[in-house]
Design a protein around this motif. Structure first.
Motif, PDB file in Angstrom:
ATOM      1  N   VAL A  52       0.871  -1.176   0.000  1.00  0.00           N
ATOM      2  CA  VAL A  52       0.000   0.000   0.000  1.00  0.00           C
ATOM      3  C   VAL A  52       0.908   1.226   0.000  1.00  0.00           C
ATOM      4  N   ALA A 110      -1.467   6.716   0.895  1.00  0.00           N
ATOM      5  CA  ALA A 110      -2.708   6.196   0.315  1.00  0.00           C
ATOM      6  C   ALA A 110      -3.740   5.992   1.421  1.00  0.00           C
ATOM      7  N   LYS A 155      -5.685   3.642   3.271  1.00  0.00           N
ATOM      8  CA  LYS A 155      -5.547   2.184   3.414  1.00  0.00           C
ATOM      9  C   LYS A 155      -6.873   1.462   3.272  1.00  0.00           C
ATOM     10  N   HIS A 180      -8.199   1.662  -0.283  1.00  0.00           N
ATOM     11  CA  HIS A 180      -7.273   0.954  -1.157  1.00  0.00           C
ATOM     12  C   HIS A 180      -7.516  -0.551  -1.079  1.00  0.00           C
ATOM     13  N   GLY A 209     -10.340   2.776  -6.466  1.00  0.00           N
ATOM     14  CA  GLY A 209      -8.975   2.298  -6.645  1.00  0.00           C
ATOM     15  C   GLY A 209      -8.077   3.410  -7.138  1.00  0.00           C
ATOM     16  N   ALA A 225      -7.825   6.186  -4.123  1.00  0.00           N
ATOM     17  CA  ALA A 225      -7.192   5.808  -2.860  1.00  0.00           C
ATOM     18  C   ALA A 225      -5.702   5.527  -3.008  1.00  0.00           C
ATOM     19  N   SER A 226      -5.187   5.417  -4.247  1.00  0.00           N
ATOM     20  CA  SER A 226      -3.790   5.035  -4.411  1.00  0.00           C
ATOM     21  C   SER A 226      -2.823   6.184  -4.180  1.00  0.00           C
ATOM     22  N   GLU A 241      -0.994   1.134  -8.544  1.00  0.00           N
ATOM     23  CA  GLU A 241      -0.408   0.930  -7.224  1.00  0.00           C
ATOM     24  C   GLU A 241      -0.865  -0.368  -6.582  1.00  0.00           C
ATOM     25  N   TYR A 242      -1.419  -1.280  -7.365  1.00  0.00           N
ATOM     26  CA  TYR A 242      -1.895  -2.531  -6.766  1.00  0.00           C
ATOM     27  C   TYR A 242      -0.949  -3.669  -7.092  1.00  0.00           C
TER      28      TYR A 242
END
Lengths: 162, 363
Positions: free
Chosen positions: B75, B79, B81, B84, B143, B146-147, B245-246
């Protein structure tokens, strides 16, 4: 809808609705509003109004709130750190709230005495029933709503062209 | 009690089928893209030693998931959390439950009990599909937001605008079909497609609504964010867009979500335009050919044939989408938006008006 179901839904619904205005972050506020609308749709499901529930999710939760989030993200709104300026809004809100509660109480009193136990008609809440109601009994309000929306669309296009 | 168990197992079956097919499509996509581009494709993890060819099944169905699920779940700093973590699930769950209204067979008769092969028979039918698909947008939007990454945010914003824009032609194309068959229930729509026009042409949706089919295909692919409409991820512009960012299992959920959406589009196209589980001339008691002659079949075999036909059609349209993905280039963003609003939307509106007019005049 029985007593337990009602309160199992109503208490979270009210808490989440309060969170919409209490949470400092605009994105979270919008998400709590989505959750509120979703729970309202569940209410409609329990009240056998399936069509209204579906429309609630498609129109409000699925489209309008996405646009809200879109705008919040586009403007990159940050968390609300400063206290909101007061312009006597608090007092107006209290007066409005009292009037609303009084109206609801009156309505409740009137409806509970008349049609508390009446059974639902056969096809209540189905697409056919809702559609035929909209296009016969409520034709005029329905068309006026349509024209209002059209005016809003035209206004948006005019503003965008400037 | 038995009714509840039947509904429960049908629902579970549908969700598991969609999940498994989603995983299978990963293999089809990797090997299929290799075939289309004249490459060999995934061929590293072989268990049977040197075969003359390697289908890469171990690679994509075993090694890839193991790799994805054992990766570090990262994470990024700054971000959000909670969101995310929630975003992939919010994107995937509504899609997984969408398939339950799609019928995959007529009736299964076991011990004198007729089971309709449709997990949930809702009065609102297609509207349920639209509601669930419209909820899955939040996965992309959240997504991206939140990144705490600009590329991801851009991808999320693009995704929300694109999916809202294409939901409208999608819905209007569906209205054309609903007008033609006079029902929102997908099982009833499928049953109506068993009729014959002029004694021998199957009355499939594509015969009544060819324009709606094209609009639905285009808008459906745009909804599943695949090439040529993959602007929200656009590797060459935005790294990976909203899931930049995943990593690990969460990224796998986003990927799976895309495949599940492709399956939903394939399932809807099959059900609405290509007869669903119908096989031409096959009725409940066997084949009745228009040139005379019948072939009586036991009821269980008929059901199996129907389920098989539905599966084959869905697989074909999944394959069609993968072929489209690997043959076309990507749109520019302004082209994407103007295609949605200036071409597909008026076309869909005209289709609805024309369909309504024809129904009004001839019925």
């Amino acid at each position: 809808m029985d007593f337990v179901t009602f309160f199992a839904l109503a208490i979270p619904l009210v808490v989440i609705a309060i969170m919409v205005i209490a949470h400092p972050s605009p994105v979270y506020s919008a998400l709590f509003l989505v959750l509120t609308l979703f729970l309202l749709a569940v209410y409609f499901l329990f009240l056998d109004a399936h069509m209204v529930a579906a429309l609630q999710i498609i129109v409000y939760a699925g489209a309008i709130m996405v646009l809200f989030l879109f705008v919040i993200m586009l403007l990159n709104l940050q968390s609300d750190t400063q206290p909101t300026p007061r312009h006597g809004l608090g007092r107006a809100a209290i007066i409005g709230g009292v009037i609303l509660v009084a109206e609801l109480g009156l309505l409740l009193q009137r409806s509970s005495s008349e049609q508390a136990e009446s059974a639902l008609p056969e096809n209540f809440g189905t697409v056919e029933a809702l559609g035929s109601q909209l296009f016969t009994t409520y034709l005029l309000p329905f068309e006026i709503t349509g024209i209002l929306l059209l005016v809003a669309v035209v206004g948006a296009v005019v503003l965008a062209k400037r | 009690m038995i009714d509840f168990l039947i509904t429960f197992s049908l629902t579970l079956l549908m969700v598991l089928m969609v999940l498994n097919l989603g995983g299978l499509l990963l293999w089809v996509e990797r090997k299929g893209s290799a075939v289309l581009q004249d490459r060999i494709g995934a061929n590293r993890a072989a268990v049977f030693g040197k075969l003359p060819f390697n289908l890469g099944i171990v690679n994509t169905l075993v090694a890839d998931p193991i790799k994805l699920f054992t990766k570090e779940d990262f994470v990024p700093p700054g971000a959000d959390k909670l969101l995310h973590t929630l975003a992939p699930a919010i994107g995937l769950v509504p899609l997984l439950v969408t398939f339950i209204v799609i019928p995959f067979g007529d009736v299964l008769i076991i011990g004198g009990r007729e089971i309709t092969l449709q997990a949930a028979n809702l009065n609102i039918g297609i509207l349920y599909v639209l509601a669930m698909v419209s909820l899955s947008v939040y996965g992309v939007v959240l997504g991206g937001w939140a990144s705490n990454n600009r590329w991801a945010l851009l991808g999320g914003i693009r995704g929300s605008a694109q999916m809202i824009s294409y939901e409208i032609p999608l819905g209007l194309a569906l209205i054309g079909v609903v007008l033609a068959f006079g029902s929102l229930d997908l099982q009833e729509i499928t049953r109506a497609q068993g009729a014959l026009i002029g004694g021998w042409i199957p009355a499939w949706g594509i015969v009544y609504q060819p324009v709606a089919f094209l609009i639905f295909l285009a808008a459906g692919i745009a909804e599943s964010k695949r090439i040529p409409f993959d602007l929200p991820e656009a590797e060459s512009e935005l790294i990976s867009g909203y899931f930049t960012e995943y990593s690990g299992a969460k990224q796998a959920m986003f990927m799976l979500g895309d495949f599940v959406e492709a399956i939903i589009v394939a399932g809807l196209i099959t059900t609405l335009f290509f007869g669903g589980w119908q096989i031409p001339f096959l009725l409940r008691d066997g084949f009745h050919f228009p040139w005379g002659g019948t072939l009586a079949l036991p009821s269980l075999l008929v059901t199996l044939l129907q389920v098989g036909a539905f599966t084959l059609k869905v697989l074909f349209f999944c394959w069609l989408q993968i072929m489209i993905r690997w043959t076309l280039p990507r749109f520019r963003y302004d082209q994407l938006i103007s295609l949605g609003w200036k071409i597909l939307l008026p076309l869909a509106l005209a289709n609805v008006m024309l369909t309504a007019l024809i129904i009004l005049l001839f019925e």
